[in-house]
Design a protein around this motif. Structure first.
Motif, PDB file in Angstrom:
ATOM      1  N   SER C  57       0.833  -1.206   0.000  1.00  0.00           N
ATOM      2  CA  SER C  57       0.000   0.000   0.000  1.00  0.00           C
ATOM      3  C   SER C  57       0.863   1.249   0.000  1.00  0.00           C
ATOM      4  CB  SER C  57      -0.910   0.031   1.235  1.00  0.00           C
ATOM      5  OG  SER C  57      -1.697  -1.118   1.290  1.00  0.00           O
ATOM      6  N   ALA C  58       1.864   1.247   0.884  1.00  0.00           N
ATOM      7  CA  ALA C  58       2.728   2.425   0.967  1.00  0.00           C
ATOM      8  C   ALA C  58       3.381   2.698  -0.386  1.00  0.00           C
ATOM      9  CB  ALA C  58       3.802   2.217   2.038  1.00  0.00           C
ATOM     10  N   ALA C  59       3.933   1.646  -0.995  1.00  0.00           N
ATOM     11  CA  ALA C  59       4.624   1.832  -2.276  1.00  0.00           C
ATOM     12  C   ALA C  59       3.650   2.283  -3.356  1.00  0.00           C
ATOM     13  CB  ALA C  59       5.300   0.531  -2.688  1.00  0.00           C
ATOM     14  N   ALA C  60       2.477   1.659  -3.411  1.00  0.00           N
ATOM     15  CA  ALA C  60       1.508   2.004  -4.449  1.00  0.00           C
ATOM     16  C   ALA C  60       1.022   3.442  -4.277  1.00  0.00           C
ATOM     17  CB  ALA C  60       0.320   1.041  -4.413  1.00  0.00           C
ATOM     18  N   VAL C  61       0.723   3.822  -3.039  1.00  0.00           N
ATOM     19  CA  VAL C  61       0.223   5.174  -2.794  1.00  0.00           C
ATOM     20  C   VAL C  61       1.288   6.217  -3.133  1.00  0.00           C
ATOM     21  CG1 VAL C  61      -0.438   6.779  -0.980  1.00  0.00           C
ATOM     22  CG2 VAL C  61      -1.532   4.555  -1.119  1.00  0.00           C
ATOM     23  N   LEU C 106      16.448  -3.664 -14.248  1.00  0.00           N
ATOM     24  CA  LEU C 106      17.241  -2.441 -14.363  1.00  0.00           C
ATOM     25  C   LEU C 106      16.959  -1.518 -13.186  1.00  0.00           C
ATOM     26  CD1 LEU C 106      16.908  -1.500 -18.134  1.00  0.00           C
ATOM     27  CD2 LEU C 106      18.945  -2.262 -16.945  1.00  0.00           C
ATOM     28  N   LEU C 107      15.697  -1.486 -12.773  1.00  0.00           N
ATOM     29  CA  LEU C 107      15.337  -0.653 -11.634  1.00  0.00           C
ATOM     30  C   LEU C 107      16.128  -1.066 -10.402  1.00  0.00           C
ATOM     31  CD1 LEU C 107      11.456  -0.369 -11.978  1.00  0.00           C
ATOM     32  CD2 LEU C 107      13.187   1.294 -12.627  1.00  0.00           C
ATOM     33  N   VAL C 108      16.338  -2.386 -10.253  1.00  0.00           N
ATOM     34  CA  VAL C 108      17.089  -2.865  -9.099  1.00  0.00           C
ATOM     35  C   VAL C 108      18.529  -2.347  -9.136  1.00  0.00           C
ATOM     36  CG1 VAL C 108      18.082  -4.908  -8.055  1.00  0.00           C
ATOM     37  CG2 VAL C 108      15.693  -4.902  -8.684  1.00  0.00           C
ATOM     38  N   VAL C 118      10.265  -0.588  -5.825  1.00  0.00           N
ATOM     39  CA  VAL C 118       8.835  -0.845  -5.921  1.00  0.00           C
ATOM     40  C   VAL C 118       8.090   0.444  -6.266  1.00  0.00           C
ATOM     41  CG1 VAL C 118       6.829  -1.790  -4.749  1.00  0.00           C
ATOM     42  CG2 VAL C 118       9.072  -2.684  -4.228  1.00  0.00           C
ATOM     43  N   ILE C 119       8.452   1.525  -5.611  1.00  0.00           N
ATOM     44  CA  ILE C 119       7.817   2.813  -5.904  1.00  0.00           C
ATOM     45  C   ILE C 119       8.094   3.215  -7.343  1.00  0.00           C
ATOM     46  CG2 ILE C 119       7.847   5.278  -5.388  1.00  0.00           C
ATOM     47  CD1 ILE C 119       8.382   4.556  -2.484  1.00  0.00           C
ATOM     48  N   ALA C 120       9.350   3.028  -7.779  1.00  0.00           N
ATOM     49  CA  ALA C 120       9.705   3.386  -9.160  1.00  0.00           C
ATOM     50  C   ALA C 120       8.865   2.588 -10.146  1.00  0.00           C
ATOM     51  CB  ALA C 120      11.190   3.122  -9.397  1.00  0.00           C
ATOM     52  N   SER C 121       8.691   1.300  -9.862  1.00  0.00           N
ATOM     53  CA  SER C 121       7.898   0.459 -10.743  1.00  0.00           C
ATOM     54  C   SER C 121       6.448   0.940 -10.799  1.00  0.00           C
ATOM     55  CB  SER C 121       7.962  -0.991 -10.249  1.00  0.00           C
ATOM     56  OG  SER C 121       7.258  -1.836 -11.101  1.00  0.00           O
ATOM     57  N   ALA C 122       5.868   1.232  -9.628  1.00  0.00           N
ATOM     58  CA  ALA C 122       4.484   1.723  -9.588  1.00  0.00           C
ATOM     59  C   ALA C 122       4.370   3.025 -10.372  1.00  0.00           C
ATOM     60  CB  ALA C 122       4.048   1.944  -8.137  1.00  0.00           C
ATOM     61  N   ILE C 188       3.219  -4.468  -7.408  1.00  0.00           N
ATOM     62  CA  ILE C 188       3.338  -5.923  -7.273  1.00  0.00           C
ATOM     63  C   ILE C 188       4.480  -6.451  -8.144  1.00  0.00           C
ATOM     64  CG2 ILE C 188       2.172  -8.124  -7.610  1.00  0.00           C
ATOM     65  CD1 ILE C 188       0.790  -6.775  -5.443  1.00  0.00           C
ATOM     66  N   VAL C 189       4.535  -5.961  -9.388  1.00  0.00           N
ATOM     67  CA  VAL C 189       5.608  -6.412 -10.282  1.00  0.00           C
ATOM     68  C   VAL C 189       6.974  -6.020  -9.708  1.00  0.00           C
ATOM     69  CG1 VAL C 189       6.651  -6.097 -12.549  1.00  0.00           C
ATOM     70  CG2 VAL C 189       4.191  -6.356 -12.351  1.00  0.00           C
ATOM     71  N   GLY C 190       7.053  -4.798  -9.220  1.00  0.00           N
ATOM     72  CA  GLY C 190       8.308  -4.350  -8.611  1.00  0.00           C
ATOM     73  C   GLY C 190       8.699  -5.226  -7.437  1.00  0.00           C
ATOM     74  N   GLU C 191       7.675  -5.709  -6.729  1.00  0.00           N
ATOM     75  CA  GLU C 191       7.950  -6.543  -5.556  1.00  0.00           C
ATOM     76  C   GLU C 191       8.426  -7.939  -5.942  1.00  0.00           C
ATOM     77  OE1 GLU C 191       4.275  -6.097  -3.524  1.00  0.00           O
ATOM     78  OE2 GLU C 191       5.001  -4.408  -2.324  1.00  0.00           O
ATOM     79  N   PHE C 192       8.003  -8.423  -7.099  1.00  0.00           N
ATOM     80  CA  PHE C 192       8.533  -9.713  -7.559  1.00  0.00           C
ATOM     81  C   PHE C 192      10.053  -9.636  -7.661  1.00  0.00           C
ATOM     82  CE2 PHE C 192       4.837 -11.879  -7.950  1.00  0.00           C
ATOM     83  CZ  PHE C 192       4.029 -11.653  -9.058  1.00  0.00           C
ATOM     84  N   ILE C 193      10.497  -8.514  -8.179  1.00  0.00           N
ATOM     85  CA  ILE C 193      11.939  -8.343  -8.387  1.00  0.00           C
ATOM     86  C   ILE C 193      12.614  -7.809  -7.132  1.00  0.00           C
ATOM     87  CG2 ILE C 193      13.660  -7.319  -9.882  1.00  0.00           C
ATOM     88  CD1 ILE C 193      11.759  -9.015 -11.442  1.00  0.00           C
ATOM     89  N   GLY C 194      11.965  -6.863  -6.496  1.00  0.00           N
ATOM     90  CA  GLY C 194      12.605  -6.176  -5.374  1.00  0.00           C
ATOM     91  C   GLY C 194      12.443  -6.884  -4.052  1.00  0.00           C
ATOM     92  N   GLY C 195      11.503  -7.803  -3.976  1.00  0.00           N
ATOM     93  CA  GLY C 195      11.418  -8.674  -2.820  1.00  0.00           C
ATOM     94  C   GLY C 195      10.792  -8.157  -1.553  1.00  0.00           C
ATOM     95  N   GLN C 196       9.525  -7.722  -1.564  1.00  0.00           N
ATOM     96  CA  GLN C 196       8.838  -7.399  -0.317  1.00  0.00           C
ATOM     97  C   GLN C 196       7.355  -7.315  -0.612  1.00  0.00           C
ATOM     98  OE1 GLN C 196      10.716  -3.516   0.536  1.00  0.00           O
ATOM     99  NE2 GLN C 196       8.807  -2.599  -0.174  1.00  0.00           N
ATOM    100  N   GLY C 197       6.556  -7.079   0.401  1.00  0.00           N
ATOM    101  CA  GLY C 197       5.132  -6.828   0.202  1.00  0.00           C
ATOM    102  C   GLY C 197       4.355  -8.016  -0.358  1.00  0.00           C
TER     103      GLY C 197
END
Lengths: 302, 257, 250
Positions: C57-61, C106-108, C118-122, C188-197
């Motif tokens: 939620s925090a990242a998406a918001v 690449l974001l990682v 995750v924020i960057a991905s969102a 969510i996609v960012g979290e697959f790669i970035g590992g949280q949430g």
């Protein structure tokens, strides 16, 4: 006449009958030497028309067998046990890797002595859902290492950061790293006592029971394929390289050679009760399966 | 920052005199909309411009408003500095503002503070009879009321030149009749120059003291005539045969071609 | 009640049907979990899921807020001149077409493992609808009103603030509605790669063949998307209530 000879005769009969059965074999990664024997196998000779479906990161081969989108699939022994515990009746027929080639690789320059040392600092890229990841966590704890998702065969993060360690296939990523100029130390997972059969040919239990001749033919073809591939991998490597150009021909040859000790330990593909029982016990203790199951339900030596 | 001072009746009664000389306007696709127009307009005149669709009357009005420039020729005004107001065919109010805020908009854009512009706006709204609607939003007003707000907005700056482009065309007849009477009355009291574009002959005859009929193409003047009707005009005039006469003359000019 | 009931009915019907199909053996539970299994997973893993949901939620918001502000700003800039628009709009389209799965690694590299990626991905996934819709809104201003503002000598800045921006509000809100759901997907996609949430929960549960937990996490992600969407609808109702057709007759 023992069972194997009987089924072998049945397979020959099947071949003689003319029309081959259309079968899909789903791989759980891109075509590379770990599947060499499958690409080399003389399916037609055994009366089978096999379509090999290459996979990639996260290909759900156990579910594909369960759902019927593939008649055969390549799985690892631990995911087969878990699938069975969830009600997915899959059965193992042929285990390519007698010893598990999974491991953790770290920069050699860190001079680490054991897996425990890897977890003392830096970053570890690993699929946290895998049983051995959780065994490591239980045994040594992840308090001092930053655990991140596995980059799935990509070693660029590893190359950039000396304190970065990642899960690997012992004869795959480490070779890539050495080619890129980084010397690595590999810690096989088997060292912590976790050694499931890997790259295992499996099929649906129902299919096995209703059409044993087909499974027998498949195993016979695959065994012949692996025998041939181990003797001479060159033509099959060329075929696989066409399908997977991301790995160069020299690497194909190197990996095919490096993987032999994990495969040629005795009778090709054969499995034992003991090994399965040990695995089942470990998974039950981890809590991945609710209770122990009979080992003989999980596999069949055809 | 402009302060609009309290004007005396005689000061407010002034309009603008305009002289158009050889005005020419060509569109991008080399369509000559206005060929070379000469026109003189006296201060305080109520001029109707008649013509069929596409004859260039709206283009002419926009050039007079300085919203676009002629490609040749000149438009000279006397006095040189003055306030212009424009009323469009649709009221074009800002839907997110109240009637009062819409009316006060021109003064707001000119930099007046809130009290000053609200008091002027209220006065003008009273003149068009919309005081009780000042807190309403355009969505809550009828078509006729919205046009009256548009009119009030135009008058709030006490313009010397009022340009109107078929403002009542979209309204029903009764509303139209009443607004025409109201407009004429406001003009008589304030004395600004009004240029009123329309394609309604009856409207032109009723409202104006001078009418100009434009040709179908090329933007030339076919007829330029003083309307021979009394200064004070009420709805009674509509059944007067003199109005019919004027209309006949204008109609003849429109039909030529 | 009148609003909640219509969408609730199909939901209940489908849930009961699915439960029956799984229990009756028509659909294997290891492929599609029974709703009861999903709810049990929600309950059993409630602490883990709650913590994960808080992170997502925090990242998406934050990602959404950034894309809303940046997107509107970029659109304002693009709308100011045809030359700028022609030169830079194609690059804005890039945000729409780039496959986030491909650039997430690449974001990682740039942001490391964790919240920033995750924020960057969102942000990347949700910004384009904001730019496109805001730009359309700003360019569609009534020409007669623009003339009116010119007539009274209003500067470009005043015209933007008092006319073009308020007029574009319905369109801007449409863009924000679309972006809100995309921000959750991007997270969510960012979290697959970035590992949280929640993304991480899905990834790990999938490896463990825990479909019930996967669905539970996905359900929570949908709830998050709905909440953001509802927030934009609320803002829309409050700001457009008195003057825009879309909020009247409600």
């Amino acid at each position: 006449m023992n069972r194997r000879t009987f089924l072998g005769a049945g397979a020959a009969l099947l071949a003689a009958c003319g029309k081959p059965a259309r079968i899909r074999l789903a791989l759980n990664w891109k075509p590379d030497p770990q599947f060499g024997g499958f690409y080399a196998a003389p399916y037609r000779k055994h009366g089978l028309d096999v379509e090999i479906l290459p996979g990639g990161a996260g290909t759900p081969t156990v579910q594909m067998i369960g759902a019927g989108s593939a008649e055969f699939g390549i799985v690892s022994a631990d995911e087969l046990v878990v699938a069975r515990s969830r009600g997915n009746d899959v059965v193992a027929l042929f285990a390519v890797f007698q010893n598990c080639p999974q491991g953790i690789m770290a920069h050699a320059s860190r001079h680490l002595a054991s897996i425990a040392d890897v977890l003392k600092e830096g970053t570890l890229a690993i699929q946290r859902g895998l049983p051995y990841a959780r065994i490591l966590e239980r045994k040594y704890g992840f308090d001092h290492v930053q655990v991140v998702p596995s980059p799935g065969g990509d070693i660029s993060a590893f190359l950039r950061d000396e304190k970065f360690a990642q899960q690997c296939f012992v004869m795959s990523e480490p070779l890539q790293a050495r080619h890129a100029g980084v010397d690595v130390k590999v810690f096989p997972v088997a060292d912590i006592g976790y050694n499931p059969y890997t790259t295992v040919l499996a099929t649906g239990g129902a299919q096995l029971r209703s059409n044993p001749v087909r499974s027998a033919a498949m195993v016979a073809a695959v065994r012949e394929g692996w025998s041939g591939y181990l003797k001479d991998p060159v033509p099959t490597n060329a075929k696989m390289h066409d399908l997977n150009p991301s790995m160069d021909a020299a690497s194909f040859a190197e990996v095919a050679e490096a993987q032999k000790p994990y495969i040629e330990t005795g009778e090709l593909g054969a499995m034992t009760d003991d090994r399965w029982m040990t695995l089942i016990g470990q998974l039950a203790e981890l809590g991945d399966i609710p209770q122990v199951m009979p080992a003989q339900d999980c596999f069949r030596n055809i | 920052m402009i302060t609009v001072s309290k004007t005396t009746a005689s000061e407010a009664g002034r309009g603008v005199a305009l002289r158009l000389e050889r005005v020419r306007r060509v569109f991008e696709n080399s369509l000559v909309v206005i060929e070379g127009m000469d026109l003189r307009i006296d201060a305080g005149e109520f001029l109707a411009i008649l013509g069929p669709s596409g004859c260039g009357k709206s283009t002419l009005l926009r050039m007079i408003a300085r919203l676009s420039a002629p490609d040749a020729g000149s438009i000279v005004a006397e006095p040189e500095q003055f306030q212009t107001a424009f009323v469009f065919q649709d009221a074009h109010l800002l839907p997110w503002r109240t009637t009062l805020d819409n009316t006060a908009l021109p003064l707001e854009l000119m930099g007046l503070d809130r009290e000053a512009r609200y008091s002027k706006a209220r006065a003008t709204l009273a003149q068009v009879g919309l005081s009780e609607a000042e807190a309403r939003y355009p969505a809550q007003l009828s078509g006729g009321m919205r046009m009256r707000v548009s009119l009030a907005r135009a008058l709030v700056t006490e313009p010397r030149l009022l340009l109107m482009d078929e403002p009542f065309a979209a309204l029903d007849e009764i509303t139209r009749f009443n607004l025409e009477v109201q407009l004429r009355d406001l003009w008589q009291r304030r004395g600004m120059t009004v240029i009123f574009v329309t394609h309604s002959i009856s409207e032109a005859a009723f409202l104006a003291n001078r009418a100009v009929v434009m040709t179908r193409r090329g933007g030339k003047i076919r007829l330029d005539r003083r309307i021979d009707l009394p200064a004070g005009r009420t709805n009674d005039l509509r059944s007067d045969p003199h109005l019919g006469n004027e209309m006949k003359l204008l109609m003849a000019a429109m039909e030529e071609e | 009640m009148k609003r909640i009931l219509p969408p609730l009915v199909p939901f209940i019907v489908i849930t009961l049907a699915l439960e029956w199909m799984v229990r009756g053996g028509f659909v294997p539970g290891y492929l599609v979990p029974a709703p009861s299994a999903i709810f049990r997973a929600l309950y059993d893993s409630r602490d883990e899921l709650a913590a994960a949901m808080a992170k997502t939620s925090a990242a998406a918001v934050i990602g959404f807020a950034l894309s809303a502000l940046t997107g509107i700003a970029i659109a304002v800039l693009l709308s100011s001149s045809r030359a700028i628009q022609k030169a830079f709009y194609p690059y804005a389209v890039f945000f729409q077409t780039v496959p986030i799965i491909a650039i997430a690694p690449l974001l990682v590299i740039w942001f490391g493992y964790g919240m920033k990626t995750v924020i960057a991905s969102a942000f990347i996934v949700s910004i384009f609808p904001v730019i496109a819709n805001t730009l359309t809104g700003l360019l569609s201003t009534d020409p007669a009103l623009r003339d009116l503002f010119r007539l009274y000598g209003a500067s470009a800045r005043v015209t933007l603030v008092k006319l073009r921006f308020p007029a574009a509000l319905p369109q801007i809100l449409t863009g924000l509605r679309v972006a809100s759901g995309l921000a959750v997907i991007g997270a969510i996609v960012g979290e697959f790669i970035g590992g949280q949430g929640l993304g991480s929960v899905v990834d790990i549960a999938r490896t463990q063949q825990r479909v019930d937990k996967v669905f539970a996490a996905v359900l929570l992600a949908s709830v998050l998307g709905l909440a953001l969407f509802g927030l934009i609808n609320l803002i829309s109702a409050l700001t457009l209530r008195r003057w825009h057709a879309s909020e009247q007759g409600a």
